[in-house]
Enzyme design. Structure first.
Site, PDB file in Angstrom:
ATOM      1  CG  ASP A 212      76.153  96.601 -25.106  1.00 53.95           C
ATOM      2  OD1 ASP A 212      75.540  96.875 -26.144  1.00 53.95           O
ATOM      3  OD2 ASP A 212      76.210  95.453 -24.625  1.00 53.95           O
ATOM      4  CD  GLU A 266      71.633  98.617 -26.245  1.00 51.91           C
ATOM      5  OE1 GLU A 266      72.369  97.998 -25.484  1.00 51.91           O
ATOM      6  OE2 GLU A 266      71.194  98.133 -27.290  1.00 51.91           O
TER       7      GLU A 266
HETATM    8  O1  ISL Z   1      67.560  92.096 -30.511  1.00 55.15           O
HETATM    9  C1  ISL Z   1      68.043  92.498 -29.495  1.00 55.15           C
HETATM   10  C2  ISL Z   1      67.766  91.802 -28.210  1.00 55.15           C
HETATM   11  O2  ISL Z   1      66.974  90.646 -28.472  1.00 55.15           O
HETATM   12  C3  ISL Z   1      68.867  93.704 -29.614  1.00 55.15           C
HETATM   13  O3  ISL Z   1      67.995  94.762 -29.387  1.00 55.15           O
HETATM   14  C4  ISL Z   1      70.064  93.770 -28.712  1.00 55.15           C
HETATM   15  O4  ISL Z   1      70.505  92.527 -28.313  1.00 55.15           O
HETATM   16  C5  ISL Z   1      69.780  94.545 -27.448  1.00 55.15           C
HETATM   17  O5  ISL Z   1      69.227  95.767 -27.827  1.00 55.15           O
HETATM   18  C6  ISL Z   1      71.099  94.818 -26.734  1.00 55.15           C
HETATM   19  O6  ISL Z   1      72.001  95.326 -27.698  1.00 55.15           O
HETATM   20  C7  ISL Z   1      73.354  95.513 -27.296  1.00 55.15           C
HETATM   21  O7  ISL Z   1      73.866  94.412 -26.548  1.00 55.15           O
HETATM   22  C8  ISL Z   1      74.032  93.161 -27.234  1.00 55.15           C
HETATM   23  C9  ISL Z   1      74.673  93.291 -28.625  1.00 55.15           C
HETATM   24  O8  ISL Z   1      74.463  92.086 -29.341  1.00 55.15           O
HETATM   25  C10 ISL Z   1      74.048  94.443 -29.396  1.00 55.15           C
HETATM   26  O9  ISL Z   1      74.680  94.596 -30.663  1.00 55.15           O
HETATM   27  C11 ISL Z   1      74.192  95.697 -28.564  1.00 55.15           C
HETATM   28  O10 ISL Z   1      73.703  96.843 -29.265  1.00 55.15           O
HETATM   29  C12 ISL Z   1      74.919  92.316 -26.348  1.00 55.15           C
HETATM   30  O11 ISL Z   1      76.100  93.044 -26.062  1.00 55.15           O
END
Ligand code: ISL
Ligand code: CA
Length: 568
Positions: A212, A266
């Site tokens: 993440d 990610e």
């Molecule tokens: O809308 C976003 C950022 O404003 C999302 O794309 C997301 O917060 C971002 O891509 C990061 O996502 C990941 O980390 C976040 C979590 O809320 C998301 O579900 C996860 O996929 C924080 O851990």
């Protein structure tokens, strides 16, 4: 995949063969997948009960969104104990059983590690916040509060990225919710603890990790203010810290050294021209990157913007060319953070929903990169008809509501009209298994989240019974991909980048050329033969009555028709 179509795979062009390059990955958001004990919340036994359904798609691995103990402020992306299963999801025995049940079906399990931040209830943070002299103080990022906010970093979930803590009056950093304090990766003890957590799960037999927001883990600890330009999209600064590549190399060397584990980063905030720095095989950092350039093509913050097919196609070409021969992309149109693909890029009206969902999955399963299918995408599940702020669950929506509507900048109606199209909650409504109560997701009277009223038409039972459903088309696509090396390792060439309605590309591997043509329009479109010519053999079409031959130039693609042709 061994010898097929006469191509000895060992002769593949430059990049190395890897299982995760040949795999199709199915993403599960356990909260909303299947509830086995009637408490209204999805759980691990629920996932295990659907493994035959998942295996039926022909996927090779599952990416399980966080299953760890968490207060669920951000639905599990706020981990309280990395070695414990969330109580509502079940026990460690349930996890071990899911792992072995999946592997008995030839399905690997990839777990979702959140290492940029923990929950504020994690014992490390409880200790760290207790006092300036606590041995774990430096596990997080604290700054003196006497002069006010340390800098102008914004949180993605509204407000400042700095939270003042009463115990000491200091501020701590949180890129996301204040309940998600950022770890301080500059402290070698933090990194060592993290590598131990990785080995704990690898020793249990998981196949690897989705990591993440992993590019965020290195911070410029001088914390200069963001410029007005940087403030527009802070993620591009947050993803470019001074030690990020050093830490990822150390993680690979020390955390994953003796394991054949896949690492899927990610890459929120990593622009295409920096992506290869994270995943080129010769850099020994990550294996593949989940980039946001496609899914956020039509997004300005929480607002929906327009998009054109040429712009959409240009992003695929850019991602493919910048990742290069030694890098590797994740290919997806849907996940738990984005609206449903068929509502976002397809046409979710009753007339075109199934055809366009099949067309979009044809795209995902024939691009160069590992395809990801998000739970429900294989059914053509659609966005939810949100009406009111109370219909939403997502902490991100609540933060944006506070920053925009409560702050008087935007009307509630305008905000809801936008979030109905862009909200992450669109992808978090429960899976639709049948047309019975709660769509078969749960026997509880009130599941944790609303179920899309269209479950009576859109559900797995109906899809499995219909040979022309999206579900069965995915089965055909994964089977075709598995038997066609060019669809995995072939070069990617956009054959008509400017066409406003057709997405036409080739995948070429040695003497094998596969042509994919997708009509993104409600009108028929004629498909002109590519310069290289060659008699086409129709491998697959999403059009039920399409005959088994196809004449380039004479034939018109039907509305939302997607064909895969083999050119001799
Ligand atoms: O809308 C976003 C950022 O404003 C999302 O794309 C997301 O917060 C971002 O891509 C990061 O996502 C990941 O980390 C976040 C979590 O809320 C998301 O579900 C996860 O996929 C924080 O851990
Ligand atoms: Ca349950």
């Amino acid at each position: 995949m061994t010898e097929t179509n006469g191509i000895a795979l060992g002769q593949l062009n430059t990049c190395q063969r890897r299982w995760w390059k040949e795999a199709v990955i199915y993403q599960i958001y356990p909260l909303s997948f299947a509830d086995s004990n009637g408490d209204g919340i999805g759980d691990l036994r629920g996932v295990a009960s659907k493994l035959d359904y998942i295996a039926g798609l022909g996927v090779d691995a599952i990416w399980l969104c966080p299953h760890f103990d968490s207060p669920n402020v951000d639905n599990g992306y706020d981990i309280r104990d990395y070695r414990k299963v969330l109580q509502e999801f079940g026990t460690m025995d349930d996890f071990d059983r899911l792992l072995s049940e999946a592997s008995s079906r030839g399905i690997r399990l990839i777990v979702d590690l959140v290492l940029n931040h923990t929950s504020d209830q994690h014992e490390w943070f409880v200790s760290s916040r207790s006092g300036r002299n606590d041995p774990k103080r430096n596990y997080y990022i604290w700054r003196d509060g006497s002069a006010g906010l340390p800098n102008n970093y914004p949180s993605f979930f509204g407000g400042s990225a700095w939270q003042r803590d009463d115990a000491t009056g200091d501020y701590y950093l949180h890129y996301f919710a204040k309940e998600q304090p950022d770890l301080n990766w500059d402290d070698p003890r933090v990194r060592a603890d993290i590598y131990e957590i990785m080995r704990f799960w690898l020793d249990k037999g998981v196949a690897g990790f989705r990591l993440d927001v992993i590019p965020f883990v290195s911070k410029d600890q001088a914390f200069p203010n963001l410029t007005p330009k940087q403030l527009k999209a802070p993620e591009f600064t947050y993803s470019d810290g001074p030690q990020v590549h050093e830490y990822l190399r150390e993680m690979k060397r020390e955390g994953l050294a003796n394991y054949d584990a896949v690492t899927i980063g990610e890459a929120y905030g990593v622009p295409p021209d920096r992506a290869h720095l994270f995943v080129n095989e010769d850099r020994n950092e990550l294996d593949m990157l989940i980039s946001f350039d496609v899914v956020r093509l039509d997004r300005i913050g929480w607002r929906k913007a327009d998009w054109t097919l040429p712009a959409f196609k240009a992003v695929f070409s850019q991602l493919d060319s910048t990742i290069g021969k030694l890098g590797w992309n994740a290919v997806f149109l849907s996940n738990h953070d984005n609206p449903r693909a068929v509502s976002h890029f397809g046409d979710d009206t009753p007339e075109f929903r199934v055809m366009s969902a099949k067309a979009l999955l044809t795209l995902v399963l024939t691009q160069r990169g590992t395809p990801f299918i998000y739970q429900g995408e294989e059914l053509g599940m659609t966005n939810f008809p949100f009406q009111h702020i109370d219909d939403f669950d997502d902490i991100e929506v609540k933060g944006q509501w506070a920053d925009n509507v409560l702050a008087g900048k935007v009307s509630a109606a305008e905000f809801i009209a936008q979030l109905r199209q862009t909200s992450r909650d669109n992808a978090r409504t429960p899976m639709q298994w049948n047309d019975g109560p709660n769509a078969g997701f749960s026997t509880a009277r009130t599941p944790w989240f609303s179920i899309n009223p269209n479950y009576t038409v859109i559900n797995a039972e109906a899809a499995i019974a219909d040979e022309h459903s999206v579900y069965h088309h995915v089965r055909r696509l994964t089977a075709l991909r598995r038997s066609t090396p060019a669809l995995v390792y072939g070069d990617y060439i956009d054959l008509d980048p400017a066409h406003p309605n057709l997405f036409v590309y080739a995948r070429v591997l040695k003497n094998e050329m596969v042509l994919v043509a997708i009509n993104f329009d409600r009108q028929p479109q004629s498909l002109k033969p590519p310069a290289s010519g060659g008699n086409p053999t129709l491998l697959l079409s999403n059009l039920p009555m399409r005959r088994d031959e196809f004449w380039l130039g004479d034939e018109k693609l039907a509305p939302w028709e997607a064909v895969i042709l083999k050119l001799s």
